[in-house]
Write an enzyme that holds these catalytic residues in place. Structure first.
Site: not given
Length: 223
Positions: A17, A19, A111-112, A142, A167
């Site tokens: 991931d 951030d 990443t989102s 996700k 995270d």
């Protein structure tokens, strides 16, 4: 502690991931989203009830606004966040050291965020990435496993031989659903909130050894 994958102690790829895992831009995220919420007349109560971390902006917006304004709202939050990147991104401990030990083809960013925003954040932090799966590339974010399964497919590896570093609970759920080994970082959530094979404080607690059999991942004691 060595991580044990389904097929033994070696893995073919590490999936990160962005951030909260590689970098932190949470102050920027909350600053931009708070401004966005005010612009769209969203109450503090409604805004506070929505989970921002680890989710695509389009899904967050869908919870807050009617369909006819979502496209414009999505473009607005992306513009705000991209504009706020300069000085708003911090490299998290261990990121540079770990990524520098991994050859291209052995890792990817999952990443989102949208691709323009994710690339801007990584450039600001000085990270060169070989492969990325962003919100633009998927239909289900996700905690659906689609992002991680797509990353494994692009790298040409078996999902069962991948390690996910996350995270956020949604990201860890996605990794588990993809059949991957999961490592949680307590950079944005407490250990009690994170379900993973291993929990560590950040990437400074992770080391790798790359060989012909794959990547051996070792972690310090769980956080």
């Amino acid at each position: 502690m060595k991580l044990q994958g389904v097929h033994g102690p070696n893995f073919d790829a590490l999936l990160f991931d962005n951030d909260g895992t590689l970098v932190s831009s949470m102050e920027s995220v909350f600053r931009c989203w708070a401004r966005w919420a005010r612009e769209y007349g969203i109450t503090e109560e409604a805004f506070a009830a929505v989970e921002l971390n680890g989710r695509p902006a389009a899904e967050i917006i869908a919870e807050l606004l009617p369909e006819e304004v979502r496209a414009g709202a999505l473009a607005r939050i992306e513009a705000l966040e991209v504009e706020d990147v300069a000085g708003g991104v911090v490299l998290l401990p261990g990121t540079k050291e770990l990524l520098s030990a991994l050859p291209a083809g052995r890792w990817a960013v999952v990443t989102s965020a949208t691709r323009p925003l994710a690339e801007a954040r990584l450039r600001e932090a000085g990270i060169d990435f070989p492969e990325m799966v962003a919100a633009d590339d998927i239909t289900r974010g996700k905690p659906d496993p689609e992002p991680f399964l797509l990353a494994a497919a692009r790298l040409g590896v078996d999902p069962a031989r991948c390690v996910v570093f996350e995270d956020a609970p949604a990201g860890l759920a996605a990794g588990r659903a993809a059949g991957m080994t999961t490592v949680a970082l307590t950079t944005t959530h407490t250990a009690a909130e994170l379900e993973a094979d291993v929990v560590v404080r950040d990437l400074s607690a992770v080391s790798v050894l790359v060989g012909a059999e794959g990547v051996r991942v070792e972690t310090e004691d769980s956080a």
